[in-house]
Design an enzyme around this catalytic site. Structure first.
Site, PDB file in Angstrom:
ATOM      1  N   GLY B   7       0.835  -1.198   0.000  1.00 47.60           N
ATOM      2  CA  GLY B   7       0.000   0.000   0.000  1.00 47.60           C
ATOM      3  C   GLY B   7       0.867   1.245   0.000  1.00 47.60           C
ATOM      4  O   GLY B   7       1.838   1.335   0.756  1.00 47.60           O
ATOM      5  N   ASN B  10      -1.912   7.561   1.360  1.00 48.32           N
ATOM      6  CA  ASN B  10      -1.615   8.673   2.235  1.00 48.32           C
ATOM      7  C   ASN B  10      -0.524   8.327   3.267  1.00 48.32           C
ATOM      8  O   ASN B  10       0.481   9.024   3.400  1.00 48.32           O
ATOM      9  CB  ASN B  10      -2.935   9.006   2.952  1.00 48.32           C
ATOM     10  CG  ASN B  10      -2.960  10.409   3.468  1.00 48.32           C
ATOM     11  OD1 ASN B  10      -2.039  11.171   3.218  1.00 48.32           O
ATOM     12  ND2 ASN B  10      -4.006  10.737   4.192  1.00 48.32           N
ATOM     13  N   GLY B  12       1.324   5.336   3.418  1.00 45.18           N
ATOM     14  CA  GLY B  12       2.487   4.693   2.814  1.00 45.18           C
ATOM     15  C   GLY B  12       3.464   5.703   2.238  1.00 45.18           C
ATOM     16  O   GLY B  12       4.690   5.571   2.395  1.00 45.18           O
ATOM     17  N   THR B  13       2.936   6.731   1.601  1.00 45.31           N
ATOM     18  CA  THR B  13       3.781   7.782   1.036  1.00 45.31           C
ATOM     19  C   THR B  13       4.612   8.453   2.121  1.00 45.31           C
ATOM     20  O   THR B  13       5.812   8.712   1.953  1.00 45.31           O
ATOM     21  CB  THR B  13       2.889   8.842   0.341  1.00 45.31           C
ATOM     22  OG1 THR B  13       2.145   8.186  -0.681  1.00 45.31           O
ATOM     23  CG2 THR B  13       3.722   9.942  -0.271  1.00 45.31           C
ATOM     24  N   ARG B  43      -1.661  -0.025  -8.876  1.00 47.03           N
ATOM     25  CA  ARG B  43      -1.203   0.451 -10.179  1.00 47.03           C
ATOM     26  C   ARG B  43       0.283   0.807 -10.128  1.00 47.03           C
ATOM     27  O   ARG B  43       0.641   1.954  -9.863  1.00 47.03           O
ATOM     28  CB  ARG B  43      -2.039   1.660 -10.614  1.00 47.03           C
ATOM     29  CG  ARG B  43      -3.512   1.283 -10.897  1.00 47.03           C
ATOM     30  CD  ARG B  43      -4.265   2.457 -11.493  1.00 47.03           C
ATOM     31  NE  ARG B  43      -4.396   3.537 -10.535  1.00 47.03           N
ATOM     32  CZ  ARG B  43      -4.295   4.828 -10.839  1.00 47.03           C
ATOM     33  NH1 ARG B  43      -4.038   5.215 -12.073  1.00 47.03           N
ATOM     34  NH2 ARG B  43      -4.448   5.739  -9.912  1.00 47.03           N
ATOM     35  N   GLU B 188     -16.146  11.239   5.845  1.00 47.62           N
ATOM     36  CA  GLU B 188     -16.145  10.656   4.510  1.00 47.62           C
ATOM     37  C   GLU B 188     -17.518  10.810   3.862  1.00 47.62           C
ATOM     38  O   GLU B 188     -18.509  11.129   4.524  1.00 47.62           O
ATOM     39  CB  GLU B 188     -15.774   9.176   4.611  1.00 47.62           C
ATOM     40  CG  GLU B 188     -14.385   9.021   5.219  1.00 47.62           C
ATOM     41  CD  GLU B 188     -13.865   7.596   5.122  1.00 47.62           C
ATOM     42  OE1 GLU B 188     -14.159   6.917   4.121  1.00 47.62           O
ATOM     43  OE2 GLU B 188     -13.158   7.181   6.053  1.00 47.62           O
ATOM     44  N   ASP B 199     -16.112   2.250  13.763  1.00 52.44           N
ATOM     45  CA  ASP B 199     -14.665   2.473  13.815  1.00 52.44           C
ATOM     46  C   ASP B 199     -14.175   2.484  15.272  1.00 52.44           C
ATOM     47  O   ASP B 199     -13.193   1.831  15.612  1.00 52.44           O
ATOM     48  CB  ASP B 199     -14.346   3.825  13.137  1.00 52.44           C
ATOM     49  CG  ASP B 199     -12.880   4.208  13.264  1.00 52.44           C
ATOM     50  OD1 ASP B 199     -12.080   3.707  12.455  1.00 52.44           O
ATOM     51  OD2 ASP B 199     -12.549   4.989  14.169  1.00 52.44           O
ATOM     52  N   LYS B 203     -11.538  -0.190  17.428  1.00 52.68           N
ATOM     53  CA  LYS B 203     -10.408   0.244  18.248  1.00 52.68           C
ATOM     54  C   LYS B 203     -10.604  -0.179  19.704  1.00 52.68           C
ATOM     55  O   LYS B 203      -9.639  -0.543  20.393  1.00 52.68           O
ATOM     56  CB  LYS B 203     -10.244   1.753  18.134  1.00 52.68           C
ATOM     57  CG  LYS B 203      -9.788   2.168  16.733  1.00 52.68           C
ATOM     58  CD  LYS B 203      -9.996   3.659  16.505  1.00 52.68           C
ATOM     59  CE  LYS B 203      -9.484   4.090  15.139  1.00 52.68           C
ATOM     60  NZ  LYS B 203      -9.935   5.472  14.803  1.00 52.68           N
TER      61      LYS B 203
END
Lengths: 424, 424
Positions: B7, B10, B12-13, B43, B188, B199, B203
């Protein structure tokens, strides 16, 4: 895995109790049992009630205990500079790892301890030295490994936080709140180390050193205590939506570091504002992680013992695995800047003549020092007026010079109070 | 030490960026450099601007990447149940340690992952799965080693905290605040997972499992979202010195555990009350350490990447030292109690006829269910009255039965709102 315990007071007793009660859990986590090899105390023959330690383990000879070949880890809970430093360095030179809560020694001469640990290839852990049970040093040195910390701001002294909290809640004067703290056992008979900020300054030095991977000693820390904080300072803070706290603040910009301890106003919306009574909290800003805060009991036997146990397990696991945490032995050599270079904001209250032109004259003094004003409030009273100015960020030197000159204005009867404003 | 990254969105970068920028610091802390072996993305040919990764490292075949013999550590940032679970278990079966931020998978099927890690003798770290950069899981599983955690209470969803903060600050309705959150990118397009508490429940399951060393899955968590929280609930809370927060709460008493997510009023003096906007915070109570709180950014690429890096360094050091953190593979088998057994307090607002005897009748209903009343306030209005009752602690079952019966009283026109009260 054999443990030598130096000191068996409030914290040491709790460490012994936890070692005993949690022994099977601890053995499971480490991979082998932890065993007490000896406990060095001033009076080995003292009756210690039902403490689960055989009499023969107590000794008055700490130096001999830390030199024993069968001891793996030394837990130092005696405090103070000497003989603690000699015992710790002896232990490390003999290949033992050390867990300590000795903030005075770490702040005065941490470099000696870190160097000794690096030379001997052993661990030196000291979570209990700052903010007792709050897991703070471990996150600073482990969780934020891949990040860069830019600021640490904290409430690290429970006595002063209790006093300021009471002044805020009840409108008490400093003297009244100090008396109450003494009555409740939150202040010592001689409260100087707390109320003058020495305790907080030692912790600030430790935090700054860890956060910025550099060497900071207590002597590098700018320090003001809370003895000058008045009931009217607290009331003024409330009027502008703030509370007064004794803060330790360390910042890093490039290769420059600042470290300071002083009372300051912070907005009630700031997470540190809600930290009341004897609690401690430390706010951390890191480039990637953003703003973090750690909160908890800042003192007490059991909380401090919890921190010691956490360190003990980590150190024991490292020994078993042949590993150690060596990062503190690599230092950046950052310059600690003087207080005058710090940028901050001021809240200034002036008793002034109630006449036209006072504000213009005062504003000119600020302008002359390149200090930008954020808000001004002027309240007429019986025969004078109260002028309250809150500034934008400026250097502490410029702000101090401004205040000095304001005091000389003919229309200014008195500089009623000056307090830094943080966390905006 | 070779890393496979699954991945590259957001988070991972940001991980790639930090690995690159901090490479020499990281190498110093680990003892050898961290090297990217490959990045699996949907991709591989997509233009990724100035991301410091050679094109040939990108691959669409994650399964092949996690099976490569030269990979030491897999960082999974894809999320979701499958194929993430297959990739992670493949990696672990092949002897690789895993760092993941996948809360959905850990909450739904953490047991499979933990068992796979234990069987393979590798590390599974997941600090980024709860509260992003807040160093929370590491203190829970390391710093509190020698202690026993009794309660975890937290704000772990930034979207709902933003919405409730706006309702508190501006008096907005839920719908208005949700719109604002959407406009600002805090909610979102389909906000269900956040506003219905799914969510937070995931957690809560992860936190409870770590805190109590037991197995808790999302299905064990009692869950209520915030869609029913009204502007008048928020106003009532303010009137009694409280704010409304979506809390996750896990408690342990003996061998019983409770885990729940619901909106609740907490006093403004409580440290969690000052946690506003998209921030997260988790309160922990332990027997020796007392009350602790951890605060920080609950989401975002850089904060989450900071948590991933912290884990990555720990896992890499463990591998280099031949060590691992095995404590999660030993579980207590604690029973998760149903919501009805939880003890809590209620704030109940009733629209009642403005006539004598209403309070007596209502009070009798509370007494009939052994629910003790802490405060009552009755305000006359035009043609009716508002009766507000705050209870002492009682079981949720008794409180629910009380409310059901109150609704049947002839003088009660409507149960206007019911909300739990925590942190008292």
């Amino acid at each position: 895995m054999k443990i030598a315990l130096l000191g068996c007071g409030n914290v040491g007793t709790e460490v012994v109790r936890l070692l005993h009660e949690q022994s099977s859990d601890l053995a499971a986590r480490i991979g082998e049992p932890l065993e007490l090899a000896g406990v060095a105390v001033r009076r080995p023959d003292k009756d210690r009630g039902d403490l689960p330690v055989p009499r023969e383990l107590f000794t008055a000879d700490a130096q001999a205990l830390v030199s024993r070949a069968d001891v793996d880890i030394v837990v130092e809970l005696v405090g103070g500079i000497e003989p603690a430093r000699t015992w710790i360095t002896t232990a490390m030179a003999g290949g033992k790892s050390v867990v300590t809560g000795n903030k005075a020694l770490l702040a005065e001469d941490g470099a000696t301890l870190h160097d000794a640990a690096a030379t001997a290839g052993v661990d030196l852990y000291y979570e209990a030295s700052v903010a007792a049970a709050i897991p703070l040093l471990r996150p600073l040195r482990e969780s934020l490994h891949g990040d860069r910390i830019t600021k640490v701001m904290g409430i690290v002294n429970g006595t002063t936080n209790f006093i300021l909290s009471r002044m805020t809640e009840t409108g008490a004067t400093f003297a009244e709140a100090l008396d109450e703290a003494g009555d409740l056992g939150y202040a010592e008979a001689d409260p100087t180390a707390d109320i003058e900020g020495f305790d907080a300054a030692a912790k600030a030095a430790i935090l700054a050193g860890l956060a910025f991977h550099t060497r900071v000693s207590a002597a590098d820390v700018y320090r003001e205590g809370i003895t000058e904080v008045s009931a009217s300072d607290v009331a003024s803070a409330a009027q502008m939506g703030c509370v007064v706290k004794l803060l330790c603040i360390a910042t890093r910009a490039g290769d420059d570091v600042t470290v300071r301890v002083h009372p300051a106003m912070i907005p009630t919306s700031h997470p540190l504002a809600g930290v009341n009574g004897a609690y401690n909290a430390v706010f951390v800003e890191a480039e990637a992680a953003g703003r973090l805060m750690f909160y908890g009991a800042g003192a007490g036997g059991a909380p401090t013992a919890s921190a010691v146990l956490g360190d003990l397990v980590a150190v024991a696991r490292n020994r078993r695995n042949g590993a150690r945490t060596a990062s503190e032995s690599t230092y950046a050599d950052l310059a600690v800047r003087p207080m005058g270079d710090v940028t901050t904001r001021y809240h200034i209250s002036l008793d002034v003549d109630d006449q036209a032109g006072v504000l213009a004259a005062a504003a000119q003094v600020f302008a002359d020092h390149d200090v930008s004003i954020q808000t001004v409030r002027q309240d007429g009273r019986d025969d004078d007026a109260l002028l309250v100015v809150v500034t934008h960020q400026a250097t502490d030197a410029a702000l101090a010079a401004t205040v000095e000159e304001l005091a000389k204005l003919p229309a200014v009867r008195q500089v009623a109070s000056v307090m830094r404003v943080e966390g905006g």
